[in-house]
Design a protein around this motif. Structure first.
Motif, PDB file in Angstrom:
ATOM      1  N   UNK A 147      -7.841   1.231  16.419  1.00 41.74           N
ATOM      2  CA  UNK A 147      -8.364   2.394  15.697  1.00 41.74           C
ATOM      3  C   UNK A 147      -8.535   3.601  16.609  1.00 41.74           C
ATOM      4  N   UNK A 148      -8.833   3.379  17.885  1.00 43.29           N
ATOM      5  CA  UNK A 148      -9.004   4.481  18.832  1.00 43.29           C
ATOM      6  C   UNK A 148      -7.713   5.292  18.988  1.00 43.29           C
ATOM      7  N   UNK A 149      -6.568   4.680  18.709  1.00 38.93           N
ATOM      8  CA  UNK A 149      -5.280   5.357  18.802  1.00 38.93           C
ATOM      9  C   UNK A 149      -4.724   5.714  17.419  1.00 38.93           C
ATOM     10  N   UNK A 150      -5.574   5.648  16.408  1.00 41.68           N
ATOM     11  CA  UNK A 150      -5.177   6.032  15.066  1.00 41.68           C
ATOM     12  C   UNK A 150      -4.416   4.965  14.304  1.00 41.68           C
ATOM     13  N   UNK A 151      -4.428   3.729  14.799  1.00 43.24           N
ATOM     14  CA  UNK A 151      -3.704   2.647  14.138  1.00 43.24           C
ATOM     15  C   UNK A 151      -4.356   2.248  12.822  1.00 43.24           C
ATOM     16  N   UNK A 152      -3.520   2.000  11.822  1.00 41.91           N
ATOM     17  CA  UNK A 152      -3.969   1.581  10.497  1.00 41.91           C
ATOM     18  C   UNK A 152      -3.266   0.282  10.133  1.00 41.91           C
ATOM     19  N   UNK A 153      -4.030  -0.740   9.850  1.00 43.30           N
ATOM     20  CA  UNK A 153      -3.446  -2.017   9.471  1.00 43.30           C
ATOM     21  C   UNK A 153      -2.967  -1.933   8.028  1.00 43.30           C
ATOM     22  N   UNK A 154      -1.665  -2.157   7.829  1.00 42.77           N
ATOM     23  CA  UNK A 154      -1.067  -2.111   6.498  1.00 42.77           C
ATOM     24  C   UNK A 154      -0.910  -3.513   5.907  1.00 42.77           C
ATOM     25  N   UNK A 155      -0.668  -4.480   6.765  1.00 40.46           N
ATOM     26  CA  UNK A 155      -0.492  -5.872   6.337  1.00 40.46           C
ATOM     27  C   UNK A 155      -1.255  -6.754   7.316  1.00 40.46           C
ATOM     28  N   UNK A 156      -2.061  -7.667   6.780  1.00 42.22           N
ATOM     29  CA  UNK A 156      -2.748  -8.649   7.629  1.00 42.22           C
ATOM     30  C   UNK A 156      -2.777  -9.958   6.856  1.00 42.22           C
ATOM     31  N   UNK A 157      -1.844 -10.832   7.206  1.00 43.73           N
ATOM     32  CA  UNK A 157      -1.766 -12.107   6.502  1.00 43.73           C
ATOM     33  C   UNK A 157      -1.215 -11.906   5.113  1.00 43.73           C
ATOM     34  N   UNK A 158      -1.759 -12.583   4.160  1.00 46.45           N
ATOM     35  CA  UNK A 158      -1.281 -12.459   2.792  1.00 46.45           C
ATOM     36  C   UNK A 158      -0.057 -13.312   2.536  1.00 46.45           C
ATOM     37  N   UNK A 159       0.476 -13.152   1.360  1.00 48.37           N
ATOM     38  CA  UNK A 159       1.607 -13.972   0.955  1.00 48.37           C
ATOM     39  C   UNK A 159       2.898 -13.514   1.625  1.00 48.37           C
ATOM     40  N   UNK A 160       3.747 -14.481   1.953  1.00 42.16           N
ATOM     41  CA  UNK A 160       5.028 -14.221   2.595  1.00 42.16           C
ATOM     42  C   UNK A 160       6.093 -15.065   1.914  1.00 42.16           C
ATOM     43  N   UNK A 161       7.202 -14.449   1.611  1.00 37.48           N
ATOM     44  CA  UNK A 161       8.393 -15.175   1.175  1.00 37.48           C
ATOM     45  C   UNK A 161       9.456 -14.871   2.221  1.00 37.48           C
ATOM     46  N   UNK A 162       9.855 -15.875   2.981  1.00 40.62           N
ATOM     47  CA  UNK A 162      10.818 -15.678   4.064  1.00 40.62           C
ATOM     48  C   UNK A 162      12.207 -16.119   3.622  1.00 40.62           C
ATOM     49  N   UNK A 163      13.216 -15.391   4.069  1.00 39.76           N
ATOM     50  CA  UNK A 163      14.605 -15.702   3.752  1.00 39.76           C
ATOM     51  C   UNK A 163      15.406 -15.811   5.049  1.00 39.76           C
ATOM     52  N   UNK A 164      16.559 -16.421   4.949  1.00 39.64           N
ATOM     53  CA  UNK A 164      17.474 -16.579   6.081  1.00 39.64           C
ATOM     54  C   UNK A 164      16.730 -17.276   7.223  1.00 39.64           C
TER      55      UNK A 164
END
Length: 97
Positions: free
Chosen positions: A31-48
Protein backbone atom coordinates in the motif's frame (compact mmCIF):
# COMPACT_ATOMS: atom_id res chain seq x y z
CA UNK A 1 2.26 5.28 -18.54
CA UNK A 2 1.62 1.51 -18.37
CA UNK A 3 0.60 0.07 -15.04
CA UNK A 4 2.65 -2.56 -13.25
CA UNK A 5 1.31 -5.79 -11.81
CA UNK A 6 2.46 -8.40 -9.34
CA UNK A 7 1.22 -11.83 -10.37
CA UNK A 8 1.74 -14.58 -7.85
CA UNK A 9 0.56 -18.19 -8.01
CA UNK A 10 0.99 -20.30 -4.90
CA UNK A 11 1.89 -23.86 -5.87
CA UNK A 12 2.02 -25.05 -2.28
CA UNK A 13 1.42 -23.52 1.15
CA UNK A 14 3.38 -25.59 3.63
CA UNK A 15 3.17 -23.20 6.58
CA UNK A 16 -0.05 -21.14 6.86
CA UNK A 17 1.33 -19.31 9.92
CA UNK A 18 4.29 -17.98 7.91
CA UNK A 19 1.90 -16.93 5.16
CA UNK A 20 -0.24 -15.07 7.72
CA UNK A 21 2.85 -13.30 9.10
CA UNK A 22 3.89 -12.37 5.56
CA UNK A 23 0.41 -11.02 4.74
CA UNK A 24 0.42 -8.83 7.84
CA UNK A 25 3.75 -7.25 6.81
CA UNK A 26 3.27 -7.26 3.03
CA UNK A 27 -0.07 -5.41 2.97
CA UNK A 28 1.27 -2.07 4.31
CA UNK A 29 4.46 -2.43 2.25
CA UNK A 30 2.40 -2.79 -0.93
CA UNK A 31 0.00 0.00 0.00
CA UNK A 32 2.92 2.38 0.65
CA UNK A 33 3.70 2.16 -3.09
CA UNK A 34 0.08 2.54 -4.16
CA UNK A 35 -0.50 -1.18 -4.75
CA UNK A 36 -4.11 -2.36 -4.95
CA UNK A 37 -5.00 -6.01 -4.61
CA UNK A 38 -7.38 -6.97 -7.43
CA UNK A 39 -7.41 -10.74 -6.91
CA UNK A 40 -6.64 -12.68 -3.72
CA UNK A 41 -7.52 -16.33 -3.87
CA UNK A 42 -11.03 -17.05 -5.00
CA UNK A 43 -12.19 -19.43 -7.64
CA UNK A 44 -9.84 -20.53 -10.42
CA UNK A 45 -10.49 -22.49 -13.58
CA UNK A 46 -7.14 -23.47 -15.09
CA UNK A 47 -6.62 -24.59 -18.69
CA UNK A 48 -3.72 -26.09 -20.63
CA UNK A 49 -0.67 -26.13 -18.32
CA UNK A 50 -2.34 -23.75 -15.83
CA UNK A 51 -2.34 -24.30 -12.10
CA UNK A 52 -5.66 -24.07 -10.25
CA UNK A 53 -4.09 -22.72 -7.09
CA UNK A 54 -4.24 -19.54 -5.03
CA UNK A 55 -3.61 -16.58 -7.34
CA UNK A 56 -2.85 -13.00 -6.31
CA UNK A 57 -2.93 -9.95 -8.61
CA UNK A 58 -1.77 -6.55 -7.36
CA UNK A 59 -1.98 -3.41 -9.53
CA UNK A 60 0.38 -0.43 -9.30
CA UNK A 61 0.16 2.88 -11.16
CA UNK A 62 3.44 2.09 -12.95
CA UNK A 63 5.84 -0.76 -13.57
CA UNK A 64 8.51 1.22 -11.70
CA UNK A 65 6.32 1.43 -8.59
CA UNK A 66 5.74 -2.32 -8.73
CA UNK A 67 9.49 -2.98 -8.88
CA UNK A 68 10.23 -0.43 -6.12
CA UNK A 69 7.63 -2.02 -3.83
CA UNK A 70 9.22 -5.46 -4.31
CA UNK A 71 12.68 -4.05 -3.55
CA UNK A 72 11.59 -1.98 -0.53
CA UNK A 73 12.93 -2.72 2.94
CA UNK A 74 9.40 -3.24 4.27
CA UNK A 75 8.61 -5.88 1.65
CA UNK A 76 11.95 -7.58 2.19
CA UNK A 77 10.96 -7.93 5.85
CA UNK A 78 7.73 -9.60 4.74
CA UNK A 79 9.73 -12.04 2.61
CA UNK A 80 11.85 -12.99 5.62
CA UNK A 81 8.67 -13.80 7.54
CA UNK A 82 7.43 -15.91 4.63
CA UNK A 83 10.78 -17.71 4.11
CA UNK A 84 10.06 -21.33 3.15
CA UNK A 85 6.37 -21.25 4.07
CA UNK A 86 5.22 -21.38 0.44
CA UNK A 87 6.34 -22.29 -3.04
CA UNK A 88 5.13 -19.68 -5.50
CA UNK A 89 5.66 -18.25 -8.95
CA UNK A 90 6.04 -14.46 -8.51
CA UNK A 91 6.33 -12.06 -11.45
CA UNK A 92 6.26 -8.33 -12.02
CA UNK A 93 4.74 -7.49 -15.38
CA UNK A 94 4.08 -4.32 -17.30
CA UNK A 95 0.53 -3.65 -18.41
CA UNK A 96 -0.65 -2.22 -21.71
CA UNK A 97 -0.84 1.56 -21.83
Amino acid sequence: MPKGYWVSVYRTISDPEKLAAYNKLARPAVQAFGGRTLIRGGRVVAHDAGIAERTILVEFDSFEQAVAARESAAYQEALVALSDGVERDFRIVEGID
